[in-house]
Design a protein around this motif. Structure first.
Motif, PDB file in Angstrom:
ATOM      1  N   HIS A   4       0.469  -1.200   0.420  1.00  0.00           N
ATOM      2  CA  HIS A   4      -0.089   0.289  -0.144  1.00  0.00           C
ATOM      3  C   HIS A   4       1.080   1.237  -0.036  1.00  0.00           C
ATOM      4  O   HIS A   4       1.765   1.330   0.357  1.00  0.00           O
ATOM      5  CB  HIS A   4      -1.023  -0.181   1.702  1.00  0.00           C
ATOM      6  N   PRO A   5       0.622   2.658  -0.736  1.00  0.00           N
ATOM      7  CA  PRO A   5       1.095   3.167  -0.654  1.00  0.00           C
ATOM      8  C   PRO A   5       0.976   4.201   0.900  1.00  0.00           C
ATOM      9  O   PRO A   5       1.321   5.325   0.777  1.00  0.00           O
ATOM     10  CB  PRO A   5       0.594   3.908  -1.931  1.00  0.00           C
ATOM     11  N   TYR A   6       0.224   3.985   1.397  1.00  0.00           N
ATOM     12  CA  TYR A   6       0.331   4.705   2.780  1.00  0.00           C
ATOM     13  C   TYR A   6       0.092   3.566   3.850  1.00  0.00           C
ATOM     14  O   TYR A   6      -0.137   1.979   3.395  1.00  0.00           O
ATOM     15  CB  TYR A   6      -1.199   5.928   2.799  1.00  0.00           C
ATOM     16  N   LYS A  75      -9.282   4.834  -0.061  1.00  0.00           N
ATOM     17  CA  LYS A  75      -9.289   5.183  -1.442  1.00  0.00           C
ATOM     18  C   LYS A  75      -8.935   6.734  -1.658  1.00  0.00           C
ATOM     19  O   LYS A  75      -8.171   6.885  -3.010  1.00  0.00           O
ATOM     20  CB  LYS A  75     -10.988   5.410  -2.093  1.00  0.00           C
ATOM     21  N   GLN A  78      -4.672   6.287  -1.571  1.00  0.00           N
ATOM     22  CA  GLN A  78      -4.334   5.662  -2.774  1.00  0.00           C
ATOM     23  C   GLN A  78      -4.371   7.184  -4.086  1.00  0.00           C
ATOM     24  O   GLN A  78      -3.654   7.144  -4.761  1.00  0.00           O
ATOM     25  CB  GLN A  78      -5.409   4.637  -3.710  1.00  0.00           C
ATOM     26  N   ARG A  82      -1.051   8.670  -5.722  1.00  0.00           N
ATOM     27  CA  ARG A  82      -0.741   8.721  -7.439  1.00  0.00           C
ATOM     28  C   ARG A  82      -0.082  10.111  -7.873  1.00  0.00           C
ATOM     29  O   ARG A  82       0.904  10.712  -9.064  1.00  0.00           O
ATOM     30  CB  ARG A  82      -2.536   7.895  -8.018  1.00  0.00           C
ATOM     31  N   ASN A  90      -3.742   5.931   7.111  1.00  0.00           N
ATOM     32  CA  ASN A  90      -5.135   5.614   6.950  1.00  0.00           C
ATOM     33  C   ASN A  90      -5.471   5.541   8.124  1.00  0.00           C
ATOM     34  O   ASN A  90      -4.696   4.444   8.799  1.00  0.00           O
ATOM     35  CB  ASN A  90      -5.392   4.601   5.656  1.00  0.00           C
TER      36      ASN A  90
END
Length: 106
Positions: A4-6, A75, A78, A82, A90
Motif C-alpha cells: 500500500h502507498p500508505y 481510496k 491511494q 498517485r 489511513n
C-alpha cells in the motif's frame, strides 16, 4: 515497494502522530457534523473534492485520512499517492473504530 502507498493506523496509534500531521476527513459535511463527530483538528475535504483541493498542498506534508469505516480514506490515500504524496496514513476502521467502546478487560 510496500503493498500500500500508505500506512494503516489504529485509533490507539493516533496519539503517536505529531502536530505536523494534517488530519483530512473525506466524509460528507453531514457525516462530519453527525453522530460520529470528527477528530480534533480535522479538516473536512469530501472525497469528491479531494484531488482538486490537494493540488496546492505540499507533497512532503504527512496526511492522515479519515472516513466512517476506513474504506473511502483508503481510496483517498491511494489517489493522493498517485498525486505524489509520500507520507500518508489511513485511519483503519475510521470514526466507527474511534467511537467504538473498548471491550472491558476481564
Amino acid at each position: 515497494m510496500t503493498p500500500h502507498p500508505y500506512q494503516d493506523l489504529t485509533p490507539s496509534q493516533l496519539d503517536t502522530l505529531g502536530p505536523e500531521v494534517r488530519r483530512i476527513d473525506v466524509r460528507e459535511p453531514d457525516e462530519f457534523t453527525g453522530p460520529l463527530g470528527h477528530l480534533p483538528g480535522a479538516e473536512l475535504v469530501p472525497l469528491g473534492t479531494l484531488e482538486a483541493a490537494a493540488a496546492s498542498w505540499p507533497r512532503e506534508q504527512p496526511l492522515l485520512l479519515i472516513c466512517r469505516s476506513g474504506g473511502r480514506s483508503a481510496k483517498a490515500a491511494q489517489a493522493l499517492a498517485r498525486g505524489g504524496f509520500r507520507h500518508l496514513y489511513n485511519l483503519a476502521g475510521g470514526m466507527l473504530a474511534v467511537r467504538e467502546p473498548h471491550a472491558p478487560q476481564r
